[in-house]
Design a protein around this motif. Structure first.
Motif, PDB file in Angstrom:
ATOM      1  N   ILE A   1       0.817  -1.203   0.000  1.00 21.07           N
ATOM      2  CA  ILE A   1       0.000   0.000   0.000  1.00 21.07           C
ATOM      3  C   ILE A   1       0.855   1.260   0.000  1.00 21.07           C
ATOM      4  O   ILE A   1       0.503   2.263  -0.632  1.00 21.07           O
ATOM      5  CB  ILE A   1      -0.977  -0.004   1.211  1.00 21.07           C
TER       6      ILE A   1
ATOM      7  N   GLN B   1      -7.050  -1.111   6.779  1.00 18.90           N
ATOM      8  CA  GLN B   1      -6.781  -2.546   6.852  1.00 18.90           C
ATOM      9  C   GLN B   1      -5.491  -2.891   6.123  1.00 18.90           C
ATOM     10  O   GLN B   1      -4.674  -3.686   6.608  1.00 18.90           O
ATOM     11  CB  GLN B   1      -7.947  -3.330   6.257  1.00 18.90           C
ATOM     12  N   TYR B   2      -5.299  -2.295   4.937  1.00 16.58           N
ATOM     13  CA  TYR B   2      -4.076  -2.562   4.177  1.00 16.58           C
ATOM     14  C   TYR B   2      -2.852  -2.071   4.945  1.00 16.58           C
ATOM     15  O   TYR B   2      -1.817  -2.745   4.998  1.00 16.58           O
ATOM     16  CB  TYR B   2      -4.138  -1.872   2.809  1.00 16.58           C
TER      17      TYR B   2
ATOM     18  N   SER C   1      -2.244  -4.309   8.015  1.00 15.46           N
ATOM     19  CA  SER C   1      -1.696  -5.600   7.606  1.00 15.46           C
ATOM     20  C   SER C   1      -0.188  -5.505   7.420  1.00 15.46           C
ATOM     21  O   SER C   1       0.555  -6.412   7.782  1.00 15.46           O
ATOM     22  CB  SER C   1      -2.356  -6.057   6.312  1.00 15.46           C
ATOM     23  N   SER C   2       0.254  -4.390   6.881  1.00 19.61           N
ATOM     24  CA  SER C   2       1.677  -4.183   6.650  1.00 19.61           C
ATOM     25  C   SER C   2       2.419  -3.913   7.953  1.00 19.61           C
ATOM     26  O   SER C   2       3.473  -4.481   8.210  1.00 19.61           O
ATOM     27  CB  SER C   2       1.884  -3.004   5.696  1.00 19.61           C
TER      28      SER C   2
ATOM     29  N   GLU D   1     -11.016   0.374   4.711  1.00 21.50           N
ATOM     30  CA  GLU D   1     -10.294  -0.582   3.861  1.00 21.50           C
ATOM     31  C   GLU D   1      -8.834  -0.170   3.702  1.00 21.50           C
ATOM     32  O   GLU D   1      -7.927  -1.007   3.767  1.00 21.50           O
ATOM     33  CB  GLU D   1     -10.946  -0.705   2.487  1.00 21.50           C
TER      34      GLU D   1
ATOM     35  N   CYS E   1      -9.698   2.304  -2.779  1.00 24.07           N
ATOM     36  CA  CYS E   1     -10.333   1.627  -1.647  1.00 24.07           C
ATOM     37  C   CYS E   1     -11.799   2.052  -1.539  1.00 24.07           C
ATOM     38  O   CYS E   1     -12.185   3.107  -2.032  1.00 24.07           O
ATOM     39  CB  CYS E   1      -9.608   1.961  -0.348  1.00 24.07           C
TER      40      CYS E   1
ATOM     41  N   LEU F   1      -8.074  -9.285   5.911  1.00 24.35           N
ATOM     42  CA  LEU F   1      -6.717  -9.651   5.534  1.00 24.35           C
ATOM     43  C   LEU F   1      -6.089 -10.592   6.565  1.00 24.35           C
ATOM     44  O   LEU F   1      -4.968 -11.042   6.397  1.00 24.35           O
ATOM     45  CB  LEU F   1      -5.848  -8.391   5.399  1.00 24.35           C
TER      46      LEU F   1
END
Length: 283
Positions: free
Chosen positions: A4, A69-70, A73-74, A66, A61, A217
Motif C-alpha cells: 500500500i 486494513q491494508y 496488515s503491513s 479498507e 479503496c 486480511l
C-alpha cells in the motif's frame, strides 16, 4: 494491494494538495498511521474527515476502513510489542487528554465494526451455532479472555461447548471433528500460529469454521466459512477488545433469543442450585 505504501507513493504525482498532505504524513509515519482513526488523521494533517475518505477512494479503496486494513496488515505483522509501546508514547503524548482519546478510540472501533457488519454473514454464524452438535472455541494469549467469555455463556445455550486455549492438548480434544461441529477461531494481530493451524485443520475435517478477527486480511480468513470482523486498533502495546466483545455479545444474545424456552427452563433450575450453594451475595 501488495504494498500500500508503494501504491501511495506512485500515485502522488496525480494528487491534489490536500491528498499530498495526507500521503506525505502516511509515508513519513508508516508505523503510526495504521492505528489512527480517520478523524484523527484528518485533524493531524489539517484536512476534513471527508477529505480523508476521498483520499482512500482515490487510491482505489471503498473507504478509509479498507485503506486502514491494508496499512495495518503491513505494520502489525512487523511491529513487536516494544515497538507498539513506542508508538503509544507518540500518539498519547498528553497524559490527561490520552485518557479521553482511549475512550474515543474504542467508540470509533465499535462504530467501524458496526459499519462493516454483514448482517447475513452474522445470521449464518448464529444459525450454524444453533445447528451444531459440538462447538469448539479456539483462543490463545490475550484473546483467551474473549474465548472464556464466549464459552461461559454459550454453554448455557448449547449442548456441548469447549474452549481450547492450549496447543499441548488440542489433538485429544479435536481428533474426531466432523461436519456436524463448529469451530470458532478468535485471534487478532499479531495472530497466534496455533489458532490459525487449528482452524485450518477444522476446515480439512469439514467442520463449519467461524473466524472472529480484526479484518479480512487476517490469516484466519482463508479457512473461515463464516468471517466475522471487529476493529481492535489502538496505538499502544495492547489490542482493544471492546468492539470484539460487543460482537460476541450480539452473537450470544442472538443465539439466546432462538433458545429462549430451553434457556429459561435451564436458568430456573440453575437459580435453585445457585441459591442452595450461596453462589451470589445477598443483601
Amino acid at each position: 494491494m501488495e504494498n500500500i505504501y508503494k501504491h501511495i507513493a506512485e500515485q502522488m504525482p496525480n494528487m491534489s494538495k490536500s491528498n499530498l498532505r495526507i500521503a506525505k504524513y502516511i509515508l513519513e509515519n508508516p508505523n503510526t498511521v495504521p492505528f489512527l482513526t480517520g478523524d484523527k488523521l484528518a485533524k493531524i494533517t489539517g484536512v476534513s474527515p471527508a477529505t480523508v475518505v476521498r483520499f482512500a477512494t482515490f487510491l482505489g479503496c471503498s473507504g478509509y476502513p479498507e485503506l486502514q486494513q491494508y496499512m495495518q496488515s503491513s505494520a502489525q505483522r512487523q511491529l513487536t510489542t516494544t515497538e507498539r509501546l513506542k508508538i503509544s508514547k507518540e500518539v498519547y503524548k498528553d497524559q490527561d487528554q490520552s485518557v479521553y482519546d482511549i475512550f474515543l478510540d474504542d467508540i470509533s472501533n465499535i462504530r467501524s465494526t458496526l459499519d462493516g457488519l454483514d448482517i447475513e454473514v452474522f445470521k449464518n454464524a448464529v444459525e450454524s451455532l444453533l445447528k451444531a452438535k459440538r462447538v469448539y472455541i479456539v483462543a490463545n494469549r490475550s484473546a483467551t479472555a474473549l474465548g472464556v467469555f464466549l464459552q461461559y455463556y454459550l454453554q448455557f445455550l448449547l449442548e456441548q461447548v469447549e474452549l481450547i486455549h492450549s496447543i499441548e492438548n488440542v489433538s485429544e480434544r479435536i481428533y474426531d471433528l466432523n461436519e456436524g461441529d463448529v469451530v470458532i477461531g478468535i485471534s487478532f494481530a499479531r495472530y497466534t500460529e496455533s489458532t490459525i493451524k487449528v482452524l485450518s485443520y477444522a476446515k480439512e475435517k469439514q467442520a463449519t469454521t467461524i473466524a472472529i478477527t480484526d479484518n479480512l486480511l487476517s490469516p484466519l480468513i482463508p479457512d473461515a466459512d463464516i468471517p466475522l470482523t471487529a476493529s481492535s486498533q489502538m496505538p499502544t502495546f495492547i489490542d482493544s477488545f471492546v468492539a470484539p466483545l460487543s460482537l460476541i455479545n450480539a452473537l450470544i444474545i442472538s443465539v439466546g433469543k432462538e433458545k429462549e424456552e430451553i434457556f429459561q427452563d435451564k436458568l430456573e433450575s440453575l437459580e435453585e442450585i445457585w441459591d442452595k450453594f450461596n453462589i451470589f451475595h445477598k443483601n
